[in-house]
Enzyme design. Structure first.
Site, PDB file in Angstrom:
ATOM      1  N   ASP A 148       0.832  -1.197   0.000  1.00 45.86           N
ATOM      2  CA  ASP A 148       0.000   0.000   0.000  1.00 45.86           C
ATOM      3  C   ASP A 148       0.874   1.257   0.000  1.00 45.86           C
ATOM      4  O   ASP A 148       1.677   1.459   0.920  1.00 45.86           O
ATOM      5  CB  ASP A 148      -0.888  -0.062   1.260  1.00 45.86           C
ATOM      6  CG  ASP A 148      -2.027   0.917   1.224  1.00 45.86           C
ATOM      7  OD1 ASP A 148      -2.046   1.791   0.350  1.00 45.86           O
ATOM      8  OD2 ASP A 148      -2.913   0.805   2.109  1.00 45.86           O
ATOM      9  N   ASP A 218     -10.628   3.953  -1.516  1.00 43.68           N
ATOM     10  CA  ASP A 218     -11.142   2.918  -0.604  1.00 43.68           C
ATOM     11  C   ASP A 218     -12.659   2.793  -0.698  1.00 43.68           C
ATOM     12  O   ASP A 218     -13.373   3.800  -0.677  1.00 43.68           O
ATOM     13  CB  ASP A 218     -10.800   3.280   0.851  1.00 43.68           C
ATOM     14  CG  ASP A 218      -9.329   3.134   1.143  1.00 43.68           C
ATOM     15  OD1 ASP A 218      -8.520   3.121   0.196  1.00 43.68           O
ATOM     16  OD2 ASP A 218      -8.980   3.038   2.338  1.00 43.68           O
TER      17      ASP A 218
HETATM   18  C1  GLA Z   1      -5.479   2.198   2.788  1.00 44.76           C
HETATM   19  C2  GLA Z   1      -5.997   1.058   1.919  1.00 44.76           C
HETATM   20  C3  GLA Z   1      -7.025   0.259   2.696  1.00 44.76           C
HETATM   21  C4  GLA Z   1      -6.400  -0.284   3.975  1.00 44.76           C
HETATM   22  C5  GLA Z   1      -5.831   0.866   4.797  1.00 44.76           C
HETATM   23  C6  GLA Z   1      -5.020   0.345   5.984  1.00 44.76           C
HETATM   24  O1  GLA Z   1      -6.465   3.137   3.065  1.00 44.76           O
HETATM   25  O2  GLA Z   1      -6.555   1.551   0.735  1.00 44.76           O
HETATM   26  O3  GLA Z   1      -7.510  -0.818   1.895  1.00 44.76           O
HETATM   27  O4  GLA Z   1      -5.408  -1.210   3.632  1.00 44.76           O
HETATM   28  O5  GLA Z   1      -4.960   1.670   4.010  1.00 44.76           O
HETATM   29  O6  GLA Z   1      -4.391   1.352   6.682  1.00 44.76           O
END
Ligand code: GLA
Length: 396
Positions: A148, A218
Protein backbone atom coordinates in the site's frame (compact mmCIF):
# COMPACT_ATOMS: atom_id res chain seq x y z
CA UNK A 1 15.88 -42.96 -36.95
CA UNK A 2 13.79 -44.34 -34.10
CA UNK A 3 15.94 -42.42 -31.62
CA UNK A 4 15.37 -39.20 -33.56
CA UNK A 5 11.60 -39.74 -33.42
CA UNK A 6 11.90 -40.35 -29.71
CA UNK A 7 13.70 -37.05 -29.10
CA UNK A 8 11.37 -35.23 -31.45
CA UNK A 9 8.37 -36.68 -29.62
CA UNK A 10 9.85 -35.74 -26.26
CA UNK A 11 10.54 -32.17 -27.39
CA UNK A 12 7.02 -31.76 -28.80
CA UNK A 13 5.52 -33.24 -25.67
CA UNK A 14 7.52 -30.87 -23.45
CA UNK A 15 6.40 -27.97 -25.60
CA UNK A 16 2.75 -28.92 -25.26
CA UNK A 17 2.91 -29.70 -21.54
CA UNK A 18 4.91 -26.63 -20.52
CA UNK A 19 2.16 -24.09 -21.13
CA UNK A 20 -0.37 -26.31 -19.35
CA UNK A 21 1.85 -26.62 -16.29
CA UNK A 22 2.56 -22.91 -16.49
CA UNK A 23 -1.13 -22.10 -16.39
CA UNK A 24 -1.83 -24.43 -13.51
CA UNK A 25 1.03 -23.07 -11.45
CA UNK A 26 0.41 -19.45 -12.34
CA UNK A 27 -0.32 -17.19 -9.38
CA UNK A 28 -3.87 -15.77 -9.65
CA UNK A 29 -4.77 -17.69 -12.81
CA UNK A 30 -8.29 -16.66 -11.76
CA UNK A 31 -9.09 -13.66 -9.51
CA UNK A 32 -8.00 -14.31 -5.91
CA UNK A 33 -10.73 -15.15 -3.39
CA UNK A 34 -10.58 -15.00 0.39
CA UNK A 35 -11.05 -12.64 3.29
CA UNK A 36 -9.32 -9.46 4.48
CA UNK A 37 -9.49 -7.96 7.97
CA UNK A 38 -9.69 -4.25 7.11
CA UNK A 39 -13.30 -3.48 6.15
CA UNK A 40 -14.72 -4.84 9.39
CA UNK A 41 -11.93 -4.86 12.00
CA UNK A 42 -9.84 -1.92 10.80
CA UNK A 43 -7.02 -1.22 13.29
CA UNK A 44 -8.51 -3.47 15.96
CA UNK A 45 -7.74 -6.80 14.30
CA UNK A 46 -5.99 -9.42 16.48
CA UNK A 47 -4.54 -12.90 16.08
CA UNK A 48 -7.74 -14.32 17.63
CA UNK A 49 -9.91 -12.50 15.05
CA UNK A 50 -7.86 -13.90 12.18
CA UNK A 51 -7.99 -17.44 13.58
CA UNK A 52 -11.76 -17.08 14.05
CA UNK A 53 -12.06 -15.92 10.44
CA UNK A 54 -10.07 -18.96 9.29
CA UNK A 55 -12.33 -21.26 11.35
CA UNK A 56 -15.48 -19.62 9.97
CA UNK A 57 -14.32 -19.66 6.37
CA UNK A 58 -14.13 -23.45 6.69
CA UNK A 59 -17.25 -24.12 8.78
CA UNK A 60 -19.45 -21.80 6.68
CA UNK A 61 -18.54 -23.58 3.44
CA UNK A 62 -16.77 -20.50 2.07
CA UNK A 63 -13.44 -22.29 1.66
CA UNK A 64 -15.13 -24.97 -0.42
CA UNK A 65 -16.78 -22.25 -2.49
CA UNK A 66 -13.27 -20.92 -3.35
CA UNK A 67 -12.42 -18.40 -0.59
CA UNK A 68 -8.83 -19.43 0.16
CA UNK A 69 -6.78 -16.41 1.26
CA UNK A 70 -6.96 -15.19 4.86
CA UNK A 71 -5.34 -11.77 4.76
CA UNK A 72 -4.29 -9.56 7.65
CA UNK A 73 -4.40 -5.92 6.61
CA UNK A 74 -2.63 -3.03 8.33
CA UNK A 75 -1.76 -2.84 12.07
CA UNK A 76 -0.02 -6.19 12.64
CA UNK A 77 3.45 -4.61 12.46
CA UNK A 78 5.82 -4.19 15.41
CA UNK A 79 9.24 -2.54 15.69
CA UNK A 80 12.28 -3.77 13.81
CA UNK A 81 14.74 -5.85 15.85
CA UNK A 82 18.49 -5.22 16.19
CA UNK A 83 19.10 -6.91 12.81
CA UNK A 84 16.51 -4.66 11.19
CA UNK A 85 13.98 -7.46 10.78
CA UNK A 86 10.31 -6.62 11.06
CA UNK A 87 8.48 -8.07 14.05
CA UNK A 88 4.78 -8.23 14.83
CA UNK A 89 3.16 -6.25 17.63
CA UNK A 90 1.47 -7.59 20.76
CA UNK A 91 -1.84 -8.19 18.91
CA UNK A 92 0.01 -10.86 16.86
CA UNK A 93 2.29 -12.81 19.22
CA UNK A 94 3.57 -15.36 16.68
CA UNK A 95 3.14 -14.82 12.94
CA UNK A 96 4.72 -18.15 11.94
CA UNK A 97 2.31 -20.02 14.23
CA UNK A 98 -0.60 -18.03 12.81
CA UNK A 99 0.50 -18.88 9.27
CA UNK A 100 0.78 -22.55 10.22
CA UNK A 101 -2.72 -22.45 11.69
CA UNK A 102 -4.15 -20.92 8.52
CA UNK A 103 -2.32 -23.46 6.34
CA UNK A 104 -3.51 -26.36 8.52
CA UNK A 105 -7.05 -25.50 7.41
CA UNK A 106 -6.19 -25.73 3.72
CA UNK A 107 -6.10 -21.93 3.44
CA UNK A 108 -3.47 -19.39 2.40
CA UNK A 109 -1.96 -16.59 4.44
CA UNK A 110 -1.89 -12.94 3.39
CA UNK A 111 -0.15 -9.93 4.88
CA UNK A 112 0.17 -6.18 4.28
CA UNK A 113 2.96 -3.61 4.02
CA UNK A 114 3.95 -0.36 2.34
CA UNK A 115 6.90 0.75 0.19
CA UNK A 116 7.07 3.80 2.47
CA UNK A 117 8.63 4.05 5.94
CA UNK A 118 5.16 3.84 7.50
CA UNK A 119 1.87 2.26 6.48
CA UNK A 120 -1.40 4.17 6.13
CA UNK A 121 -2.19 3.46 9.80
CA UNK A 122 1.36 4.64 10.66
CA UNK A 123 2.92 1.29 11.48
CA UNK A 124 6.39 0.39 10.13
CA UNK A 125 6.57 -0.08 6.34
CA UNK A 126 9.19 -1.81 4.20
CA UNK A 127 11.17 1.24 3.00
CA UNK A 128 14.86 0.29 2.90
CA UNK A 129 14.09 -3.23 4.14
CA UNK A 130 12.36 -4.73 1.11
CA UNK A 131 14.43 -7.90 0.75
CA UNK A 132 14.61 -8.44 4.49
CA UNK A 133 10.82 -8.18 4.74
CA UNK A 134 10.20 -10.45 1.77
CA UNK A 135 12.49 -13.03 3.41
CA UNK A 136 10.63 -12.70 6.71
CA UNK A 137 7.27 -13.14 4.98
CA UNK A 138 8.55 -16.26 3.23
CA UNK A 139 9.81 -17.59 6.58
CA UNK A 140 6.36 -17.03 8.09
CA UNK A 141 4.71 -18.85 5.17
CA UNK A 142 3.08 -15.80 3.60
CA UNK A 143 1.27 -16.42 0.27
CA UNK A 144 -0.09 -12.94 -0.50
CA UNK A 145 1.24 -9.41 -0.02
CA UNK A 146 -0.86 -6.27 -0.28
CA UNK A 147 1.56 -3.36 -0.78
CA UNK A 148 0.00 0.00 0.00
CA UNK A 149 1.59 3.26 -1.22
CA UNK A 150 0.80 5.37 1.91
CA UNK A 151 3.87 7.32 3.12
CA UNK A 152 5.84 6.53 -0.02
CA UNK A 153 3.74 9.31 -1.56
CA UNK A 154 5.63 11.81 0.63
CA UNK A 155 8.99 10.41 -0.43
CA UNK A 156 7.91 10.70 -4.06
CA UNK A 157 6.88 14.31 -3.54
CA UNK A 158 10.07 15.25 -1.72
CA UNK A 159 12.48 13.55 -4.06
CA UNK A 160 10.83 14.37 -7.37
CA UNK A 161 10.92 18.14 -6.71
CA UNK A 162 7.58 18.65 -8.40
CA UNK A 163 8.38 16.58 -11.51
CA UNK A 164 5.34 14.29 -11.81
CA UNK A 165 7.04 11.99 -14.28
CA UNK A 166 9.92 11.40 -11.88
CA UNK A 167 7.44 10.72 -9.09
CA UNK A 168 5.58 8.13 -11.18
CA UNK A 169 8.84 6.42 -12.13
CA UNK A 170 9.80 6.23 -8.46
CA UNK A 171 6.45 4.68 -7.64
CA UNK A 172 6.75 2.04 -10.32
CA UNK A 173 10.30 1.23 -9.25
CA UNK A 174 9.20 0.81 -5.64
CA UNK A 175 6.66 -1.82 -6.70
CA UNK A 176 9.15 -3.52 -9.02
CA UNK A 177 11.70 -3.61 -6.21
CA UNK A 178 9.36 -5.55 -3.93
CA UNK A 179 8.34 -7.80 -6.83
CA UNK A 180 11.98 -8.75 -7.35
CA UNK A 181 12.46 -9.25 -3.61
CA UNK A 182 9.46 -11.59 -3.50
CA UNK A 183 10.76 -13.54 -6.49
CA UNK A 184 14.15 -13.96 -4.81
CA UNK A 185 12.52 -15.70 -1.84
CA UNK A 186 11.58 -18.57 -4.16
CA UNK A 187 8.12 -18.71 -2.56
CA UNK A 188 5.11 -18.04 -4.78
CA UNK A 189 3.58 -14.91 -3.23
CA UNK A 190 0.64 -13.15 -4.86
CA UNK A 191 1.53 -9.47 -5.19
CA UNK A 192 -1.36 -7.05 -4.76
CA UNK A 193 -0.70 -3.39 -5.59
CA UNK A 194 -2.59 -0.76 -3.63
CA UNK A 195 -1.86 2.74 -4.90
CA UNK A 196 -5.43 3.76 -5.71
CA UNK A 197 -5.07 3.58 -9.51
CA UNK A 198 -2.44 6.31 -9.76
CA UNK A 199 -0.68 6.83 -13.08
CA UNK A 200 -3.16 4.44 -14.79
CA UNK A 201 -1.66 1.44 -12.98
CA UNK A 202 -3.62 -0.96 -15.22
CA UNK A 203 -1.30 0.03 -18.08
CA UNK A 204 1.90 -1.04 -16.32
CA UNK A 205 0.88 -3.07 -13.25
CA UNK A 206 1.31 -6.51 -14.82
CA UNK A 207 4.74 -5.66 -16.21
CA UNK A 208 5.84 -4.37 -12.80
CA UNK A 209 4.88 -7.70 -11.23
CA UNK A 210 1.37 -7.01 -9.96
CA UNK A 211 -1.17 -9.83 -9.83
CA UNK A 212 -3.89 -7.37 -8.83
CA UNK A 213 -3.99 -3.59 -8.60
CA UNK A 214 -6.48 -1.35 -6.91
CA UNK A 215 -8.15 0.89 -9.45
CA UNK A 216 -9.22 3.67 -7.11
CA UNK A 217 -10.10 4.94 -3.71
CA UNK A 218 -11.14 2.92 -0.60
CA UNK A 219 -14.59 1.33 -0.72
CA UNK A 220 -17.14 2.21 1.96
CA UNK A 221 -20.15 0.13 3.02
CA UNK A 222 -22.58 2.31 1.08
CA UNK A 223 -24.54 2.03 -2.17
CA UNK A 224 -22.96 5.21 -3.58
CA UNK A 225 -19.39 4.20 -2.83
CA UNK A 226 -19.80 0.61 -4.05
CA UNK A 227 -21.53 1.54 -7.32
CA UNK A 228 -19.23 4.53 -8.04
CA UNK A 229 -16.19 2.29 -7.66
CA UNK A 230 -17.57 -0.81 -9.39
CA UNK A 231 -19.19 0.74 -12.45
CA UNK A 232 -16.14 2.96 -13.06
CA UNK A 233 -14.17 -0.11 -14.18
CA UNK A 234 -15.98 -0.02 -17.50
CA UNK A 235 -13.32 0.44 -20.16
CA UNK A 236 -10.53 -1.25 -18.21
CA UNK A 237 -11.48 -4.74 -19.41
CA UNK A 238 -8.59 -5.09 -21.80
CA UNK A 239 -6.06 -4.81 -18.97
CA UNK A 240 -7.36 -7.81 -16.97
CA UNK A 241 -6.53 -11.44 -17.60
CA UNK A 242 -5.11 -14.59 -16.00
CA UNK A 243 -2.41 -13.56 -13.52
CA UNK A 244 -3.27 -9.84 -13.47
CA UNK A 245 -6.59 -8.32 -12.45
CA UNK A 246 -8.19 -4.94 -11.90
CA UNK A 247 -9.13 -4.65 -8.21
CA UNK A 248 -12.04 -2.34 -7.34
CA UNK A 249 -11.36 -3.11 -3.62
CA UNK A 250 -12.62 -5.62 -1.08
CA UNK A 251 -16.21 -6.65 -0.49
CA UNK A 252 -18.50 -4.94 2.01
CA UNK A 253 -21.18 -7.66 1.84
CA UNK A 254 -22.59 -8.27 5.33
CA UNK A 255 -21.22 -5.13 6.96
CA UNK A 256 -24.72 -3.86 7.50
CA UNK A 257 -25.20 -0.59 5.64
CA UNK A 258 -26.62 -1.91 2.38
CA UNK A 259 -29.77 -3.93 1.72
CA UNK A 260 -29.63 -7.54 0.47
CA UNK A 261 -30.52 -6.43 -3.10
CA UNK A 262 -27.66 -3.93 -2.97
CA UNK A 263 -25.23 -6.57 -1.74
CA UNK A 264 -26.41 -8.80 -4.61
CA UNK A 265 -25.49 -5.97 -6.99
CA UNK A 266 -22.07 -5.78 -5.24
CA UNK A 267 -21.43 -9.52 -5.67
CA UNK A 268 -22.76 -9.63 -9.25
CA UNK A 269 -20.82 -6.57 -10.37
CA UNK A 270 -17.55 -7.81 -8.88
CA UNK A 271 -18.11 -11.20 -10.60
CA UNK A 272 -18.84 -9.49 -13.93
CA UNK A 273 -15.61 -7.51 -13.45
CA UNK A 274 -13.54 -10.66 -12.77
CA UNK A 275 -12.53 -8.81 -9.59
CA UNK A 276 -10.81 -10.32 -6.57
CA UNK A 277 -13.50 -11.55 -4.16
CA UNK A 278 -12.14 -10.73 -0.70
CA UNK A 279 -14.92 -10.81 1.86
CA UNK A 280 -14.57 -7.94 4.32
CA UNK A 281 -17.16 -8.81 6.97
CA UNK A 282 -17.05 -10.56 10.36
CA UNK A 283 -17.24 -14.16 9.19
CA UNK A 284 -17.84 -15.50 12.72
CA UNK A 285 -21.10 -13.58 13.00
CA UNK A 286 -22.82 -13.44 9.64
CA UNK A 287 -26.45 -13.86 8.72
CA UNK A 288 -27.68 -16.59 6.41
CA UNK A 289 -28.55 -13.85 3.88
CA UNK A 290 -24.95 -12.63 3.86
CA UNK A 291 -23.57 -16.14 3.52
CA UNK A 292 -25.96 -17.06 0.73
CA UNK A 293 -24.82 -14.01 -1.25
CA UNK A 294 -21.13 -14.73 -0.66
CA UNK A 295 -21.37 -18.40 -1.61
CA UNK A 296 -23.63 -18.19 -4.61
CA UNK A 297 -21.62 -20.73 -6.58
CA UNK A 298 -23.13 -19.80 -9.92
CA UNK A 299 -22.11 -16.17 -9.51
CA UNK A 300 -18.67 -17.20 -8.23
CA UNK A 301 -18.28 -19.37 -11.35
CA UNK A 302 -18.74 -16.25 -13.47
CA UNK A 303 -15.97 -14.45 -11.56
CA UNK A 304 -13.68 -17.48 -11.68
CA UNK A 305 -14.30 -18.51 -15.28
CA UNK A 306 -11.10 -19.91 -16.76
CA UNK A 307 -11.25 -17.67 -19.84
CA UNK A 308 -10.32 -14.79 -17.53
CA UNK A 309 -12.16 -12.02 -19.36
CA UNK A 310 -13.43 -8.97 -17.52
CA UNK A 311 -17.01 -8.05 -18.41
CA UNK A 312 -18.02 -4.77 -19.97
CA UNK A 313 -20.98 -2.44 -20.31
CA UNK A 314 -23.19 -3.07 -23.34
CA UNK A 315 -25.62 -0.23 -22.73
CA UNK A 316 -26.74 2.25 -20.17
CA UNK A 317 -29.89 4.22 -20.44
CA UNK A 318 -29.78 6.49 -17.43
CA UNK A 319 -29.55 4.25 -14.37
CA UNK A 320 -30.29 1.02 -16.29
CA UNK A 321 -27.12 -0.82 -17.26
CA UNK A 322 -26.63 -4.05 -19.18
CA UNK A 323 -23.26 -5.78 -18.86
CA UNK A 324 -21.87 -8.90 -20.52
CA UNK A 325 -18.92 -11.13 -19.62
CA UNK A 326 -17.58 -13.70 -22.10
CA UNK A 327 -17.15 -17.14 -20.50
CA UNK A 328 -15.51 -20.39 -21.61
CA UNK A 329 -17.19 -22.52 -24.30
CA UNK A 330 -18.85 -19.52 -25.93
CA UNK A 331 -21.15 -18.91 -22.96
CA UNK A 332 -21.87 -15.41 -21.62
CA UNK A 333 -22.90 -13.94 -18.31
CA UNK A 334 -25.32 -11.04 -18.62
CA UNK A 335 -26.28 -8.68 -15.80
CA UNK A 336 -29.17 -6.22 -15.81
CA UNK A 337 -28.40 -3.59 -13.18
CA UNK A 338 -31.09 -1.20 -11.99
CA UNK A 339 -29.41 1.76 -10.27
CA UNK A 340 -32.69 3.67 -10.04
CA UNK A 341 -34.98 4.20 -7.03
CA UNK A 342 -37.85 2.06 -8.39
CA UNK A 343 -38.33 -1.47 -9.67
CA UNK A 344 -38.30 -1.42 -13.45
CA UNK A 345 -38.69 -3.85 -16.37
CA UNK A 346 -35.40 -4.16 -18.23
CA UNK A 347 -34.75 -5.86 -21.56
CA UNK A 348 -31.64 -7.40 -23.01
CA UNK A 349 -31.48 -7.91 -26.77
CA UNK A 350 -29.70 -11.17 -27.46
CA UNK A 351 -27.89 -9.76 -30.48
CA UNK A 352 -26.44 -7.00 -28.31
CA UNK A 353 -24.70 -9.65 -26.18
CA UNK A 354 -23.47 -11.79 -29.03
CA UNK A 355 -26.26 -14.33 -29.65
CA UNK A 356 -28.10 -14.74 -32.91
CA UNK A 357 -31.77 -15.65 -32.57
CA UNK A 358 -31.98 -17.64 -29.36
CA UNK A 359 -30.07 -18.75 -26.28
CA UNK A 360 -30.45 -21.17 -23.42
CA UNK A 361 -30.74 -19.12 -20.22
CA UNK A 362 -30.38 -19.63 -16.50
CA UNK A 363 -31.08 -17.12 -13.72
CA UNK A 364 -28.07 -17.11 -11.37
CA UNK A 365 -29.86 -15.63 -8.35
CA UNK A 366 -33.12 -17.64 -8.47
CA UNK A 367 -31.17 -20.70 -9.69
CA UNK A 368 -33.81 -21.45 -12.30
CA UNK A 369 -33.48 -22.59 -15.88
CA UNK A 370 -35.39 -20.17 -18.05
CA UNK A 371 -35.36 -22.47 -21.08
CA UNK A 372 -34.74 -21.12 -24.56
CA UNK A 373 -35.20 -17.38 -24.91
CA UNK A 374 -35.71 -15.82 -28.33
CA UNK A 375 -34.75 -12.35 -29.54
CA UNK A 376 -34.72 -10.64 -26.18
CA UNK A 377 -35.41 -11.19 -22.50
CA UNK A 378 -37.29 -8.87 -20.18
CA UNK A 379 -37.32 -9.03 -16.38
CA UNK A 380 -38.47 -6.69 -13.66
CA UNK A 381 -35.36 -5.67 -11.77
CA UNK A 382 -35.79 -4.42 -8.19
CA UNK A 383 -34.60 -0.92 -7.27
CA UNK A 384 -30.86 -0.97 -6.54
CA UNK A 385 -31.04 -4.55 -7.80
CA UNK A 386 -29.81 -6.99 -10.42
CA UNK A 387 -30.93 -9.90 -12.57
CA UNK A 388 -28.03 -12.05 -13.63
CA UNK A 389 -28.16 -14.67 -16.36
CA UNK A 390 -25.92 -17.26 -17.89
CA UNK A 391 -26.51 -17.74 -21.60
CA UNK A 392 -25.42 -20.61 -23.83
CA UNK A 393 -26.05 -21.49 -27.45
CA UNK A 394 -28.97 -23.89 -27.68
CA UNK A 395 -27.94 -27.38 -28.82
CA UNK A 396 -28.88 -27.74 -32.47
C1 GLA B 1 -5.48 2.20 2.79
C2 GLA B 1 -6.00 1.06 1.92
C3 GLA B 1 -7.03 0.26 2.70
C4 GLA B 1 -6.40 -0.28 3.97
C5 GLA B 1 -5.83 0.87 4.80
C6 GLA B 1 -5.02 0.35 5.98
O1 GLA B 1 -6.47 3.14 3.07
O2 GLA B 1 -6.56 1.55 0.73
O3 GLA B 1 -7.51 -0.82 1.89
O4 GLA B 1 -5.41 -1.21 3.63
O5 GLA B 1 -4.96 1.67 4.01
O6 GLA B 1 -4.39 1.35 6.68
Amino acid sequence: MRLRNYWLGLALCTLCIAPILGQKDQIAATPPMGWNSWNYFHSNVTDADVRAAADAIVSSGMRDAGYIYVNIDDTWEGPRNAQGEITSNSKFPDMKALGDYIHSKGLKFGIYSSPGPTTCARYPGSYGHEQQDANTYAKWGVDYLKYDLCSYGTIMRNESHGDQQVAWTMMRQAYEKMHQALLRTGRPILFSFCQYGRDAVWEWGAEAGGNTWRTGTDIQDSWISMTDIGFSLSGLERYAGPGHWNDPDMLEIGNGHMRPDEYRVHMSLWAMLAAPLLAGNDLSHMSSDTLSILINKEVIAVDQDALGKQGYRVSNIGPFEVWVKPLSHGEKAVALFNRSEDAFPMTVELKAVGFRGSAKARDLWTHQDLGIIRGSYTATVPRHGVVMLRLARPKS
